[in-house]
Motif scaffolding. Structure first.
Motif, PDB file in Angstrom:
ATOM      1  N   LEU A  87      19.038  -8.606   5.700  1.00 59.26           N
ATOM      2  CA  LEU A  87      18.271  -7.520   6.307  1.00 59.26           C
ATOM      3  C   LEU A  87      18.161  -7.723   7.808  1.00 59.26           C
ATOM      4  N   PRO A  88      18.051  -6.628   8.552  1.00 58.60           N
ATOM      5  CA  PRO A  88      17.788  -6.755   9.992  1.00 58.60           C
ATOM      6  C   PRO A  88      16.329  -7.170  10.198  1.00 58.60           C
ATOM      7  N   THR A  89      15.956  -7.418  11.425  1.00 53.62           N
ATOM      8  CA  THR A  89      14.557  -7.673  11.743  1.00 53.62           C
ATOM      9  C   THR A  89      13.764  -6.404  11.429  1.00 53.62           C
ATOM     10  N   LEU A  90      12.705  -6.561  10.651  1.00 58.65           N
ATOM     11  CA  LEU A  90      11.893  -5.418  10.227  1.00 58.65           C
ATOM     12  C   LEU A  90      10.540  -5.437  10.931  1.00 58.65           C
ATOM     13  N   PRO A  91       9.907  -4.270  11.064  1.00 59.28           N
ATOM     14  CA  PRO A  91       8.528  -4.261  11.555  1.00 59.28           C
ATOM     15  C   PRO A  91       7.639  -5.045  10.588  1.00 59.28           C
ATOM     16  N   VAL A  92       6.555  -5.577  11.116  1.00 56.08           N
ATOM     17  CA  VAL A  92       5.633  -6.391  10.326  1.00 56.08           C
ATOM     18  C   VAL A  92       4.225  -5.825  10.478  1.00 56.08           C
ATOM     19  N   VAL A  93       3.549  -5.594   9.362  1.00 57.46           N
ATOM     20  CA  VAL A  93       2.150  -5.166   9.427  1.00 57.46           C
ATOM     21  C   VAL A  93       1.332  -6.358   9.902  1.00 57.46           C
ATOM     22  N   ASP A  94       0.560  -6.134  10.958  1.00 54.80           N
ATOM     23  CA  ASP A  94      -0.310  -7.174  11.515  1.00 54.80           C
ATOM     24  C   ASP A  94      -1.676  -7.017  10.867  1.00 54.80           C
ATOM     25  N   TRP A  95      -2.072  -8.011  10.081  1.00 55.77           N
ATOM     26  CA  TRP A  95      -3.321  -7.923   9.323  1.00 55.77           C
ATOM     27  C   TRP A  95      -4.506  -8.326  10.182  1.00 55.77           C
ATOM     28  N   PRO A  96      -5.547  -7.498  10.181  1.00 55.66           N
ATOM     29  CA  PRO A  96      -6.766  -7.888  10.903  1.00 55.66           C
ATOM     30  C   PRO A  96      -7.492  -8.987  10.135  1.00 55.66           C
ATOM     31  N   ASP A  97      -8.240  -9.810  10.859  1.00 51.47           N
ATOM     32  CA  ASP A  97      -9.069 -10.811  10.188  1.00 51.47           C
ATOM     33  C   ASP A  97     -10.168 -10.086   9.441  1.00 51.47           C
ATOM     34  N   SER A  98     -10.344 -10.425   8.176  1.00 56.22           N
ATOM     35  CA  SER A  98     -11.365  -9.766   7.374  1.00 56.22           C
ATOM     36  C   SER A  98     -11.834 -10.698   6.277  1.00 56.22           C
ATOM     37  N   ASP A  99     -13.123 -10.708   6.084  1.00 62.41           N
ATOM     38  CA  ASP A  99     -13.718 -11.471   4.981  1.00 62.41           C
ATOM     39  C   ASP A  99     -14.137 -10.534   3.855  1.00 62.41           C
ATOM     40  N   GLU A 100     -13.680  -9.288   3.929  1.00 62.46           N
ATOM     41  CA  GLU A 100     -14.065  -8.279   2.955  1.00 62.46           C
ATOM     42  C   GLU A 100     -13.590  -8.659   1.564  1.00 62.46           C
ATOM     43  N   VAL A 101     -14.506  -8.622   0.606  1.00 61.41           N
ATOM     44  CA  VAL A 101     -14.197  -8.927  -0.790  1.00 61.41           C
ATOM     45  C   VAL A 101     -14.671  -7.754  -1.626  1.00 61.41           C
ATOM     46  N   GLY A 102     -13.877  -7.345  -2.573  1.00 59.60           N
ATOM     47  CA  GLY A 102     -14.248  -6.233  -3.443  1.00 59.60           C
ATOM     48  C   GLY A 102     -13.108  -5.911  -4.382  1.00 59.60           C
ATOM     49  N   VAL A 103     -13.214  -4.769  -5.058  1.00 64.92           N
ATOM     50  CA  VAL A 103     -12.171  -4.389  -6.012  1.00 64.92           C
ATOM     51  C   VAL A 103     -10.920  -3.876  -5.295  1.00 64.92           C
ATOM     52  N   LEU A 104     -11.090  -3.399  -4.072  1.00 64.58           N
ATOM     53  CA  LEU A 104      -9.954  -2.900  -3.310  1.00 64.58           C
ATOM     54  C   LEU A 104      -9.167  -4.074  -2.718  1.00 64.58           C
ATOM     55  N   HIS A 105      -7.846  -4.025  -2.830  1.00 63.32           N
ATOM     56  CA  HIS A 105      -7.017  -5.092  -2.258  1.00 63.32           C
ATOM     57  C   HIS A 105      -7.218  -5.119  -0.748  1.00 63.32           C
ATOM     58  N   TRP A 106      -7.190  -6.302  -0.170  1.00 64.44           N
ATOM     59  CA  TRP A 106      -7.439  -6.438   1.267  1.00 64.44           C
ATOM     60  C   TRP A 106      -6.361  -5.781   2.122  1.00 64.44           C
ATOM     61  N   LYS A 107      -5.183  -5.487   1.563  1.00 60.66           N
ATOM     62  CA  LYS A 107      -4.116  -4.834   2.329  1.00 60.66           C
ATOM     63  C   LYS A 107      -4.249  -3.309   2.357  1.00 60.66           C
ATOM     64  N   THR A 108      -4.932  -2.736   1.403  1.00 66.73           N
ATOM     65  CA  THR A 108      -4.900  -1.293   1.172  1.00 66.73           C
ATOM     66  C   THR A 108      -5.260  -0.465   2.405  1.00 66.73           C
ATOM     67  N   ARG A 109      -6.409  -0.713   2.982  1.00 64.79           N
ATOM     68  CA  ARG A 109      -6.841   0.076   4.143  1.00 64.79           C
ATOM     69  C   ARG A 109      -5.863  -0.082   5.314  1.00 64.79           C
TER      70      ARG A 109
END
Length: 170
Positions: A87-109
């Motif tokens: 694969l070529p170099t792909l864009p990368v999602v930069d994840w914000p620092d978060s301590d959020e815990v819940g039923v929603l996956h931390w990547k979703t938002r």
């Protein structure tokens, strides 16, 4: 004349998706799964890299969408996995620092925000029903949240589902 429609995004996880956690009879230590060219991985490489199927790169590149790394590997995915997959170099999602815990996956938002209203597919082994509900409420373009079995990683069935969705989305 209207501007051409942008291609859907495909957010791609690594662990459990491109690197399955289950055992593989065909895998050989130090060698990518299915690899026949004899390239040996460095001794300090990820212990499961031998399970990466290089054929997945060809299949992913052939999809009518734009690939984006959505993984905790961050830019290491481009340094380590992209060459294994061709694969070529792909864009990368930069994840914000978060301590959020819940039923929603931390990547979703973050993925919905990154997509900025574009249609997208999210391929991951940790997607839940709650994520699908949240995306359908907060993202007003088509989206496919596709959960991969982490024991097997991407399979022919997964590619069929993704290709079918992309065909319908066009």
């Amino acid at each position: 004349m209207s501007a051409p429609a942008s291609r859907p995004l495909l957010f791609l996880d690594v662990d459990g998706t491109l690197i399955p956690f289950g055992t593989s009879i065909a895998a050989q230590p130090g060698r990518p799964h299915g690899h026949t060219q004899g390239a040996v991985l460095p001794a300090d490489a990820h212990p499961l890299l031998h399970k990466v199927d290089p054929e997945h790169g060809r299949r992913l590149k052939a999809l009518p969408c734009d690939l984006v790394w959505a993984t905790t590997w961050m830019s290491d995915a481009n340094d380590v996995l992209a060459p294994l997959l061709g694969l070529p170099t792909l864009p990368v999602v930069d994840w914000p620092d978060s301590d959020e815990v819940g039923v929603l996956h931390w990547k979703t938002r973050g993925l919905v925000e990154w997509a900025q209203g574009h249609p997208f597919i999210w391929v991951d082994d940790e997607i839940s029903h709650a994520d699908g509900q949240w995306v359908s409420t907060h993202h007003h373009s088509p989206a496919l949240l596709h959960r991969v079995d982490p024991r097997r990683g991407l399979t022919e069935h997964d590619f069929t589902v993704i290709e079918s969705w992309l065909t319908r989305a066009r």
